[in-house]
Design an enzyme around this catalytic site. Structure first.
Site, PDB file in Angstrom:
ATOM      1  CG  PHE A  52      36.834  58.366  73.625  1.00  0.00           C
ATOM      2  CD1 PHE A  52      37.192  58.207  72.299  1.00  0.00           C
ATOM      3  CD2 PHE A  52      36.904  59.638  74.185  1.00  0.00           C
ATOM      4  CE1 PHE A  52      37.618  59.279  71.541  1.00  0.00           C
ATOM      5  CE2 PHE A  52      37.331  60.720  73.432  1.00  0.00           C
ATOM      6  CZ  PHE A  52      37.691  60.532  72.099  1.00  0.00           C
ATOM      7  CG  ASP A  53      34.525  51.549  76.761  1.00  0.00           C
ATOM      8  OD1 ASP A  53      34.754  50.865  75.739  1.00  0.00           O
ATOM      9  OD2 ASP A  53      34.633  51.100  77.918  1.00  0.00           O
ATOM     10  CB  ILE A  54      29.653  53.725  72.393  1.00  0.00           C
ATOM     11  CG1 ILE A  54      29.485  55.163  72.898  1.00  0.00           C
ATOM     12  CG2 ILE A  54      28.313  53.168  71.909  1.00  0.00           C
ATOM     13  CD1 ILE A  54      28.518  55.316  74.063  1.00  0.00           C
ATOM     14  CG  ASN A  58      30.325  50.582  78.967  1.00  0.00           C
ATOM     15  OD1 ASN A  58      30.338  49.912  79.996  1.00  0.00           O
ATOM     16  ND2 ASN A  58      31.432  50.991  78.368  1.00  0.00           N
ATOM     17  CB  THR A  93      36.042  47.883  74.257  1.00  0.00           C
ATOM     18  OG1 THR A  93      35.859  48.375  75.594  1.00  0.00           O
ATOM     19  CG2 THR A  93      36.013  46.370  74.282  1.00  0.00           C
TER      20      THR A  93
END
Length: 230
Positions: A52-54, A58, A93
């Site tokens: 959920f935050d690729i 990161n 994001t």
């Protein structure tokens, strides 16, 4: 990781003038490495892990520029036999969040939400610029996925530099076509990460231009907040 995050290797600029700092072949291999990491999270574990935050920030790079997916602070576990998961609030994001994460009218939240984020990221890698560029005055050019799709529609030409080799041309074209498949509005139209790897490693001639996602470009207010995490 000694080479920091992938983010610093994606400069802002125009696809016609920007040469990726790592070289296209290295970026292509990084894209495949990230896809393999996501495939493992989605299929290789007993319990499916949804990140959920690729995003480039990161993705950390080791001494050999091999990518490592980091920051699992927003991750959720999901039984492998369940396609959708429940989620009280949106997470991720801005600029990389799949539409169904913030509006369930687009479908259920699942591992395909990570696929969307991956697609947005490799479009940035291939284009050598951020997907949302608030420095451009012409709003039609702010949103890179729309700009690149327009190029494909009108000319089937991505405006690559003349000095790009046939192999480099194929790698960038693969990344762009795969990225556009990954950001399809309907989650069911997006490929699995296994299919993504197959497309990236397969023959360029087998890749079709996907349908155009019907979402409009994000408003400038969201573009200016593209680094905000929900």
């Amino acid at each position: 990781m000694p080479n920091g995050s992938l983010e610093k290797f994606i400069p802002s600029g125009n696809i016609e003038t920007t040469t990726p700092l790592l070289g296209l072949e290295k970026l292509f291999q990084i894209a495949i490495g990230i896809a393999r990491g996501l495939e493992y999270l989605h299929r290789g574990c007993n319990t499916r892990i949804l990140h959920f935050d690729i995003k480039p920030h990161n993705i950390l790079l080791d001494e050999d520029f091999l990518p490592k997916i980091s920051d699992f602070g927003l991750a959720k576990l999901s039984p492998r036999n369940e396609s959708n998961i429940s989620m009280a609030v949106a997470r991720g994001t801005i600029g990389y969040i799949a539409p169904e994460v913030f509006n369930r009218n687009f479908g259920g939240v699942s591992h395909k939400s990570d696929v969307y984020s991956y697609g947005m990221m490799i479009l940035e890698m291939a284009g050598g610029r951020k997907n949302i560029d608030v420095g451009i005055s012409n709003t039609s050019e702010i949103y890179f996925p729309h700009w690149i799709y327009k190029q494909l529609e009108q000319h089937n030409d991505l405006g690559f530099p003349d000095n790009m080799t046939i192999e480099e041309n194929a790698m960038v074209r693969k990344m762009i076509l795969v990225g556009l498949w990954c950001i399809q509005t309907n989650p069911f139209d997006r490929p699995s990460m296994s299919k993504v790897i197959e497309m990236l490693e397969g023959n360029i001639e087998a890749l079709q231009i996907p349908p155009k996602p019907f979402l409009s470009s994000p408003p400038r207010s969201l573009a200016e907040e593209s680094s905000t995490t929900c």
